[in-house]
Design a protein around this motif. Structure first.
Motif, mmCIF file in Angstrom:
data_model
loop_
_atom_site.group_PDB
_atom_site.id
_atom_site.type_symbol
_atom_site.label_atom_id
_atom_site.label_comp_id
_atom_site.label_asym_id
_atom_site.label_seq_id
_atom_site.Cartn_x
_atom_site.Cartn_y
_atom_site.Cartn_z
ATOM 1 N N ASP A 11 0.890 -1.158 0.000
ATOM 2 C CA ASP A 11 0.000 0.000 0.000
ATOM 3 C C ASP A 11 0.929 1.209 0.000
ATOM 4 O O ASP A 11 1.469 1.592 1.030
ATOM 5 C CB ASP A 11 -0.887 -0.065 1.254
ATOM 6 N N GLY A 13 1.269 4.616 0.048
ATOM 7 C CA GLY A 13 0.445 5.792 0.331
ATOM 8 C C GLY A 13 1.235 7.092 0.296
ATOM 9 O O GLY A 13 2.463 7.097 0.200
ATOM 10 N N GLU A 148 -6.824 1.031 -4.525
ATOM 11 C CA GLU A 148 -6.510 0.800 -3.106
ATOM 12 C C GLU A 148 -7.713 0.282 -2.301
ATOM 13 O O GLU A 148 -7.589 -0.697 -1.568
ATOM 14 C CB GLU A 148 -6.002 2.114 -2.549
ATOM 15 N N ASP A 166 -11.720 4.818 1.814
ATOM 16 C CA ASP A 166 -10.338 4.772 2.291
ATOM 17 C C ASP A 166 -9.866 6.207 2.534
ATOM 18 O O ASP A 166 -9.732 6.994 1.600
ATOM 19 C CB ASP A 166 -9.478 4.082 1.218
HETATM 20 MG MG LIG Z 1 -3.659 4.921 1.464
#
Ligand SMILES: [Mg+2]
Ligand SMILES: Nc1ncnc2c1ncn2[C@@H]1O[C@H](COP(=O)(O)OP(=O)(O)OP(=O)(O)O)[C@@H](O)[C@H]1O
Length: 369
Positions: A11, A13, A148, A166
């Motif tokens: 992930d 980010g 995601e 999210d």
């Molecule tokens: Mg994220």
């Protein structure tokens, strides 16, 4: 030739990168790179580049680059191409190094191919997906980029009749799930998130208590510890220094106001998404809304959203069990479930690209689930 493979779920980010591997390892690091500011710093640190939490502790000696903002590479949305080329190149290099370092933490077996699934903002542009693939291609033998929130839903076995929201640092992604890979047009990405709360909190806190001294990082830590959006009798008391003297402050009002900046946009985004839902599925989907990402931990957000859903006929909102690893764990599960032939196809495409040295990629998961 071996048929063993290291599978990785990532992930990647704006704020943090979490990673999980098929060998059972997992880790989380800030999505940031620190380069020593000068020769003295380099000699003291004993390294050319710094990763992980050390970046925060040693930040005075480092040039710290967070390569992504609002879910895309910094300056990636610069339409006129006015951002200095060296800044863009630095961000690309930082993204590549973060991926490389995160994978190295998994200690994949030498000589074994590494296949990875990376979660990206739901409606990331094709160009932005290419940037992610380019950042990852030198580390992975084959890599795909997926939505995601989809990885979160996949990890939870919650692929049918649900909505995942999210809430990250740079984007908030809303994704309806009908039991298949979501179409881009069904998803909503809002270019805001925890970073925007932090900016609002710093501004409001400075207005309310001009003499209090704090850094953006302290503001973020206060938000993570005390942040809330509901109307309860909450009181956030923190120690901030005034000319070096620790002083108690009540930061309840600026904190609540700052945390609330994301509520209206989420409700508005949900409204847009709900309007497009098949009316037959709508009640079931609204009763199965999952909040994921770091922002899902804001206290009261589930309740406040449930209240606002009354206007749409009511709904049920819950938080994901593990807001840090849900995306990476779901991406890993997906990577391991994808057929071997599919991986080989992607790997061949990647090798051909390298051979032709185009540096271009359009690899994107469409229907691997
Ligand atoms: Mg994220
Ligand atoms: N307990 C908490 N309360 C409120 N916010 C929190 C909490 N814990 C983390 N956050 C915030 O969540 C954000 C990070 O979330 P996450 O790690 O999901 O983001 P990301 O995946 O890096 O970003 P993006 O998905 O936008 O690219 C940060 O703004 C962080 O301050």
């Amino acid at each position: 030739m071996t048929d063993r493979v290291s599978y990785i779920g990532m992930d990647l980010g704006t704020f943090k990168t979490s990673i999980a591997a098929s060998n059972g390892r997992r880790d989380v690091i800030p999505t940031a790179v620190g380069w020593p500011k000068d020769h003295v710093a380099r000699a003291l640190l004993g390294r050319d580049v710094v990763f992980g939490d050390e970046i925060f502790h040693k930040r005075r000696a480092l040039e710290v680059i967070r390569p992504f903002e609002k879910g895309m590479l910094k300056y990636g949305g610069d339409p006129q191409g006015q951002a200095p080329a060296d800044r863009i190149a630095r961000c690309r290099e930082a993204a590549r190094l973060v991926v490389e370092y995160a994978v190295s933490l998994m200690r994949p077996e030498r000589g074994v191919p590494i296949f990875g699934v990376i979660g990206a903002p739901a409606r990331a542009s094709i160009r932005n997906k290419q940037v992610l693939i380019e950042a990852a291609e030198s580390t992975f033998d084959a890599v795909v980029v997926v939505s995601e929130p989809f990885t979160v839903a996949y990890g939870m076995n919650n692929l049918s009749d649900s909505i995942v929201i999210d809430i990250g640092a740079g984007t908030i992604d809303l994704c309806p799930l009908y039991g298949t890979y979501p179409a881009d047009a069904d998803q909503v990405t809002l270019p805001l998130g925890g970073d925007m709360i932090d900016e609002a909190f710093c501004r409001l806190l400075a207005q309310k208590h001009p003499q209090a001294q704090f850094t953006p990082q302290m503001a973020r830590e206060i938000k993570e510890k005390h942040g809330f959006v509901h109307d309860a009798n909450e009181h956030a008391q923190v120690l901030l220094s005034v000319n070096g003297v620790p002083t108690q402050y009540d930061v309840t009002d600026p904190l609540k106001a700052a945390c609330s900046v994301i509520v209206e946009p989420i409700v508005e985004g949900l409204g847009r998404l709900i309007a497009r839902l098949d009316p037959e599925y709508r009640p079931r989907m609204l009763s199965n809304i999952v909040l994921a990402g770091g922002g899902s931990q804001l206290r009261g957000l589930d309740r406040v959203l449930e209240e606002r859903l009354e206007a749409f006929g009511g709904g049920r909102v819950r938080r994901v069990g593990d807001s840090v690893f849900a995306g990476a764990a779901g991406a890993l599960k997906l990577a391991m479930a994808m057929p071997a032939e599919y991986w080989q196809e992607i790997r061949r495409a990647s090798e051909n690209r390298e051979a032709s040295d185009e540096g271009q990629s359009g690899t994107e998961l469409r229907a691997a689930a």
